[in-house]
Motif scaffolding. Structure first.
Motif, PDB file in Angstrom:
ATOM      1  N   ILE A  35       0.873  -1.244   0.190  1.00 21.21           N
ATOM      2  CA  ILE A  35      -0.056   0.037  -0.096  1.00 21.21           C
ATOM      3  C   ILE A  35       0.873   1.282   0.063  1.00 21.21           C
ATOM      4  O   ILE A  35       0.448   2.161  -0.484  1.00 21.21           O
ATOM      5  CB  ILE A  35      -0.823  -0.050   1.469  1.00 21.21           C
ATOM      6  CG1 ILE A  35      -1.912  -1.120   1.099  1.00 21.21           C
ATOM      7  CG2 ILE A  35      -1.589   1.440   1.405  1.00 21.21           C
ATOM      8  CD1 ILE A  35      -3.006  -1.015  -0.243  1.00 21.21           C
ATOM      9  N   TYR A  40       0.820   1.207  -5.996  1.00 20.01           N
ATOM     10  CA  TYR A  40      -0.150   0.612  -5.183  1.00 20.01           C
ATOM     11  C   TYR A  40      -1.405   0.062  -5.783  1.00 20.01           C
ATOM     12  O   TYR A  40      -2.166  -0.674  -5.588  1.00 20.01           O
ATOM     13  CB  TYR A  40      -0.278   1.494  -3.803  1.00 20.01           C
ATOM     14  CG  TYR A  40      -1.139   2.573  -4.050  1.00 20.01           C
ATOM     15  CD1 TYR A  40      -2.576   2.570  -3.640  1.00 20.01           C
ATOM     16  CD2 TYR A  40      -0.367   3.827  -4.364  1.00 20.01           C
ATOM     17  CE1 TYR A  40      -3.093   3.682  -3.924  1.00 20.01           C
ATOM     18  CE2 TYR A  40      -1.309   4.879  -4.572  1.00 20.01           C
ATOM     19  CZ  TYR A  40      -2.458   5.195  -4.445  1.00 20.01           C
ATOM     20  OH  TYR A  40      -3.442   6.013  -4.362  1.00 20.01           O
ATOM     21  N   ALA A  44      -1.959  -3.574  -5.328  1.00 21.45           N
ATOM     22  CA  ALA A  44      -2.594  -4.190  -4.306  1.00 21.45           C
ATOM     23  C   ALA A  44      -3.752  -5.222  -4.758  1.00 21.45           C
ATOM     24  O   ALA A  44      -3.588  -6.284  -3.997  1.00 21.45           O
ATOM     25  CB  ALA A  44      -3.674  -2.971  -3.838  1.00 21.45           C
ATOM     26  N   ARG A 134      -5.253   6.428   1.100  1.00 21.50           N
ATOM     27  CA  ARG A 134      -4.212   6.115   1.853  1.00 21.50           C
ATOM     28  C   ARG A 134      -3.581   7.194   2.768  1.00 21.50           C
ATOM     29  O   ARG A 134      -3.202   6.867   4.107  1.00 21.50           O
ATOM     30  CB  ARG A 134      -2.854   6.268   0.803  1.00 21.50           C
ATOM     31  CG  ARG A 134      -2.651   4.925  -0.108  1.00 21.50           C
ATOM     32  CD  ARG A 134      -1.381   4.467  -0.395  1.00 21.50           C
ATOM     33  NE  ARG A 134      -0.781   5.922  -1.232  1.00 21.50           N
ATOM     34  CZ  ARG A 134       0.465   5.803  -1.904  1.00 21.50           C
ATOM     35  NH1 ARG A 134       1.157   4.839  -1.532  1.00 21.50           N
ATOM     36  NH2 ARG A 134       0.900   6.690  -2.350  1.00 21.50           N
TER      37      ARG A 134
END
Length: 228
Positions: A35, A40, A44, A134
């Motif tokens: 992450i 990402y 992910a 995030r």
């Protein structure tokens, strides 16, 4: 009656020590490096098991973060009910924030799956949403959760200091470490520092204290003369 109180205190000390270690271990295994990477949104979904494993261990942290102050409440409340109750309250708040952090992590996984379906179309909107998620996860995990649990530890270590349930050098260590950890979270919140070496160094003292306290409680337990 004294033996019964001693046995109860010993049992509470061991359970608390085990939960503190569980909190440290699950915290380590809840880290999800994917992450934090640049790519990402792609990584992910391709590393779904890593995210799900991290989410699982993060949920286990709830048991430790909420359990520690609750297990200690019957003993600590005899000495300072207000601080003991405050410690339980902050522990529960920390548990709630942990669950919110898990939800955000799963949302990032969902976003990554959707990004894989769309491909290069409308990349900017995915990047914007992903960036917000995030940032939100960092604030929840490293500011809100950390502040709540460290405050819970700070309160029950104040009682430890007052009563000598554990050696005072352990309590002083906790008070200093808690202060540094709170400072780290506040500096992160205002973006004065990031999740970098400075943040880690400020949190190392309280992390090591948690481990030492856990070992002490499992091996030595509470001071029988001050349990009450």
């Amino acid at each position: 009656m004294l033996r019964k109180r001693t046995n109860s205190g010993r049992r509470s000390a061991v359970i608390t020590g085990v939960l503190l270690i569980v909190g440290l271990v699950t915290g380590i295994f809840s880290v999800v490096p994917v992450i934090d990477g640049v790519d990402y949104l792609v990584q992910a979904s391709t590393n779904e098991n890593e995210l799900l494993t991290g989410a699982f261990f993060q949920l286990l942290m709830v048991v430790a973060y909420v359990g520690v102050p609750i297990i200690m409440y019957p003993i600590l409340s005899k000495h300072n009910k207000g601080l003991a109750l405050g410690s339980v309250a902050f522990g529960i708040i920390a548990g709630v924030f942990i669950i919110i952090g898990v939800i955000i992590l799963l949302l990032l996984l969902t976003l990554s799956h959707e990004f894989a379906k769309v491909g290069t179309l409308d990349v900017s909107s995915f990047q914007t949403l992903g960036g917000l998620l995030r940032e939100g996860r960092d604030l929840v995990n490293h500011v809100a959760t950390t502040l709540a649990f460290v405050l819970a530890m700070l309160l029950f270590n104040c009682i430890f200091y007052q009563t000598k349930l554990v050696p005072r050098w352990l309590s002083v260590w906790a008070l200093i470490g808690s202060t540094l950890s709170i400072l780290a979270s506040l500096l992160l919140m205002i973006h004065f520092i990031g999740l970098d070496t400075t943040y880690m160094m400020l949190n190392i003292p309280i992390a090591f204290h948690q481990l030492v306290l856990a070992i002490w409680l499992i091996i030595k337990g509470f001071n029988h003369n001050t349990i009450g």
